[in-house]
Design a protein around this motif. Structure first.
Motif, PDB file in Angstrom:
ATOM      1  N   HIS A  39      13.018  11.489  -5.259  1.00 29.00           N
ATOM      2  CA  HIS A  39      13.163  12.943  -5.344  1.00 29.00           C
ATOM      3  C   HIS A  39      14.406  13.455  -4.629  1.00 29.00           C
ATOM      4  N   ILE A  40      15.006  12.624  -3.774  1.00 23.60           N
ATOM      5  CA  ILE A  40      16.154  13.130  -3.019  1.00 23.60           C
ATOM      6  C   ILE A  40      17.470  12.455  -3.373  1.00 23.60           C
ATOM      7  N   VAL A  41      17.433  11.373  -4.121  1.00 28.19           N
ATOM      8  CA  VAL A  41      18.675  10.758  -4.613  1.00 28.19           C
ATOM      9  C   VAL A  41      18.562  10.592  -6.123  1.00 28.19           C
ATOM     10  N   PRO A  42      19.667  10.773  -6.842  1.00 24.65           N
ATOM     11  CA  PRO A  42      19.589  10.753  -8.299  1.00 24.65           C
ATOM     12  C   PRO A  42      19.475   9.357  -8.911  1.00 24.65           C
ATOM     13  N   ASP A  43      19.912   8.349  -8.194  1.00 28.68           N
ATOM     14  CA  ASP A  43      19.949   6.986  -8.723  1.00 28.68           C
ATOM     15  C   ASP A  43      18.722   6.214  -8.247  1.00 28.68           C
ATOM     16  N   LEU A  44      17.943   5.685  -9.182  1.00 32.30           N
ATOM     17  CA  LEU A  44      16.715   4.980  -8.825  1.00 32.30           C
ATOM     18  C   LEU A  44      16.995   3.691  -8.062  1.00 32.30           C
ATOM     19  N   MET A  45      18.129   3.050  -8.319  1.00 32.40           N
ATOM     20  CA  MET A  45      18.512   1.851  -7.549  1.00 32.40           C
ATOM     21  C   MET A  45      18.795   2.243  -6.100  1.00 32.40           C
ATOM     22  N   GLU A  46      19.414   3.384  -5.931  1.00 33.95           N
ATOM     23  CA  GLU A  46      19.696   3.892  -4.591  1.00 33.95           C
ATOM     24  C   GLU A  46      18.387   4.213  -3.867  1.00 33.95           C
ATOM     25  N   ALA A  47      17.443   4.783  -4.586  1.00 35.36           N
ATOM     26  CA  ALA A  47      16.127   5.068  -4.002  1.00 35.36           C
ATOM     27  C   ALA A  47      15.461   3.777  -3.548  1.00 35.36           C
ATOM     28  N   ASP A  48      15.567   2.740  -4.350  1.00 34.82           N
ATOM     29  CA  ASP A  48      14.987   1.444  -3.994  1.00 34.82           C
ATOM     30  C   ASP A  48      15.680   0.864  -2.761  1.00 34.82           C
ATOM     31  N   ASP A  49      17.002   0.982  -2.696  1.00 30.61           N
ATOM     32  CA  ASP A  49      17.743   0.509  -1.518  1.00 30.61           C
ATOM     33  C   ASP A  49      17.291   1.241  -0.256  1.00 30.61           C
ATOM     34  N   LEU A  50      17.099   2.547  -0.360  1.00 27.76           N
ATOM     35  CA  LEU A  50      16.648   3.325   0.793  1.00 27.76           C
ATOM     36  C   LEU A  50      15.236   2.923   1.202  1.00 27.76           C
ATOM     37  N   CYS A  51      14.397   2.621   0.226  1.00 27.86           N
ATOM     38  CA  CYS A  51      13.046   2.124   0.528  1.00 27.86           C
ATOM     39  C   CYS A  51      13.125   0.804   1.295  1.00 27.86           C
ATOM     40  N   GLN A  52      13.971  -0.077   0.827  1.00 29.36           N
ATOM     41  CA  GLN A  52      14.100  -1.368   1.493  1.00 29.36           C
ATOM     42  C   GLN A  52      14.592  -1.193   2.922  1.00 29.36           C
ATOM     43  N   GLU A  53      15.562  -0.317   3.123  1.00 27.53           N
ATOM     44  CA  GLU A  53      16.050  -0.035   4.471  1.00 27.53           C
ATOM     45  C   GLU A  53      14.924   0.515   5.333  1.00 27.53           C
ATOM     46  N   THR A  54      14.110   1.382   4.768  1.00 28.01           N
ATOM     47  CA  THR A  54      12.987   1.951   5.497  1.00 28.01           C
ATOM     48  C   THR A  54      12.021   0.857   5.945  1.00 28.01           C
ATOM     49  N   TYR A  55      11.674  -0.048   5.038  1.00 26.45           N
ATOM     50  CA  TYR A  55      10.699  -1.079   5.381  1.00 26.45           C
ATOM     51  C   TYR A  55      11.274  -2.141   6.313  1.00 26.45           C
ATOM     52  N   ILE A  56      12.575  -2.320   6.310  1.00 26.84           N
ATOM     53  CA  ILE A  56      13.199  -3.186   7.318  1.00 26.84           C
ATOM     54  C   ILE A  56      13.015  -2.552   8.693  1.00 26.84           C
ATOM     55  N   ARG A  96       0.819  -1.211   0.000  1.00 24.60           N
ATOM     56  CA  ARG A  96       0.000   0.000   0.000  1.00 24.60           C
ATOM     57  C   ARG A  96       0.857   1.266   0.000  1.00 24.60           C
ATOM     58  N   HIS A  97       1.958   1.259   0.744  1.00 22.59           N
ATOM     59  CA  HIS A  97       2.718   2.491   0.961  1.00 22.59           C
ATOM     60  C   HIS A  97       4.063   2.558   0.234  1.00 22.59           C
ATOM     61  N   TYR A  98       4.530   1.450  -0.304  1.00 21.71           N
ATOM     62  CA  TYR A  98       5.845   1.432  -0.953  1.00 21.71           C
ATOM     63  C   TYR A  98       5.958   2.429  -2.110  1.00 21.71           C
ATOM     64  N   PRO A  99       4.957   2.527  -2.979  1.00 18.12           N
ATOM     65  CA  PRO A  99       5.091   3.479  -4.105  1.00 18.12           C
ATOM     66  C   PRO A  99       5.339   4.921  -3.658  1.00 18.12           C
ATOM     67  N   ARG A 100       4.654   5.387  -2.629  1.00 21.08           N
ATOM     68  CA  ARG A 100       4.856   6.764  -2.160  1.00 21.08           C
ATOM     69  C   ARG A 100       6.224   6.924  -1.500  1.00 21.08           C
ATOM     70  N   THR A 101       6.654   5.886  -0.788  1.00 20.52           N
ATOM     71  CA  THR A 101       7.973   5.932  -0.150  1.00 20.52           C
ATOM     72  C   THR A 101       9.049   5.971  -1.223  1.00 20.52           C
ATOM     73  N   TYR A 102       8.897   5.145  -2.243  1.00 16.58           N
ATOM     74  CA  TYR A 102       9.852   5.135  -3.350  1.00 16.58           C
ATOM     75  C   TYR A 102       9.876   6.489  -4.055  1.00 16.58           C
ATOM     76  N   GLU A 103       8.714   7.067  -4.257  1.00 10.11           N
ATOM     77  CA  GLU A 103       8.626   8.383  -4.894  1.00 10.11           C
ATOM     78  C   GLU A 103       9.374   9.426  -4.055  1.00 10.11           C
ATOM     79  N   PHE A 104       9.198   9.375  -2.745  1.00 14.16           N
ATOM     80  CA  PHE A 104       9.901  10.290  -1.843  1.00 14.16           C
ATOM     81  C   PHE A 104      11.411  10.176  -2.046  1.00 14.16           C
ATOM     82  N   PHE A 105      11.934   8.955  -2.014  1.00 20.28           N
ATOM     83  CA  PHE A 105      13.385   8.776  -2.165  1.00 20.28           C
ATOM     84  C   PHE A 105      13.869   9.118  -3.567  1.00 20.28           C
TER      85      PHE A 105
END
Length: 173
Positions: free
Chosen positions: A35-52, A24-33
């Motif tokens: 916007h603040i990091v240039p690399d989409l893989m990095e954004a995904d990594d930050l999302c994963q860290e968040t959900y952990i 439910r919330h992953y897409p918005r979290t990914y969108e947030f990241f």
């Protein structure tokens, strides 16, 4: 099922309810990241860290704030940790220069002007965070204040300063 119901079920031992919260919330979290990091893989990594972190802390979630506010607070903490680590890498890295992440890649955000992204990347961290939460995540000033643990007035002032700074930075470019 509401977020609160899913959280309650998770706290009672139903781990599948966490999967539903994450979906439910992953897409918005990914969108947030994104916007603040240039690399989409990095954004995904930050999302994963968040959900952990969310998974580990959800048993203790008391519901004193909305789940989304708590989630954004964790996301901001993950982002701050990421930038702290990056600064440490810059200090100790002799071979390669790691630049501070900023969302200035227009290919990642085709609807936003390249000059504007450069200017957003140059904002002080608090102003940038308030601006991103307010504009791109469409949070109210009250919600931004809750996420960042600042007053609503402080959120408004930082937003105002960010807008004025963007105008001046965009004019320079």
């Amino acid at each position: 099922m509401t977020d609160r119901e899913l959280i309650q079920r998770f706290q009672e031992g139903d781990v599948r309810s966490f999967d539903e919260l994450a979906k439910r919330h992953y897409p918005r979290t990914y969108e947030f990241f994104s916007h603040i990091v240039p690399d989409l893989m990095e954004a995904d990594d930050l999302c994963q860290e968040t959900y952990i972190r969310v998974y580990r802390g959800l048993k203790k979630f008391r519901g004193e704030s909305e789940f989304t506010t708590w989630l954004y607070r964790i996301s901001v903490n993950v982002a701050n940790s990421h930038f702290r680590k990056r600064r440490i890498m810059e200090v100790f890295s002799a071979d390669e220069h790691v630049t501070e992440a900023s969302s200035d890649d227009p290919q990642n955000q085709p609807h936003v002007d390249r000059t504007l992204w450069r200017a957003i990347g140059r904002l002080p961290r608090k102003q940038k965070t308030v601006l991103l939460l307010r504009v791109f995540q469409e949070l109210s000033f009250k919600e931004v204040a809750g996420v960042l643990a600042i007053s609503e007035n402080s959120a408004k002032v930082n937003y105002h300063h960010a807008i004025n700074r963007l105008k001046s930075l965009a004019g320079e470019d």
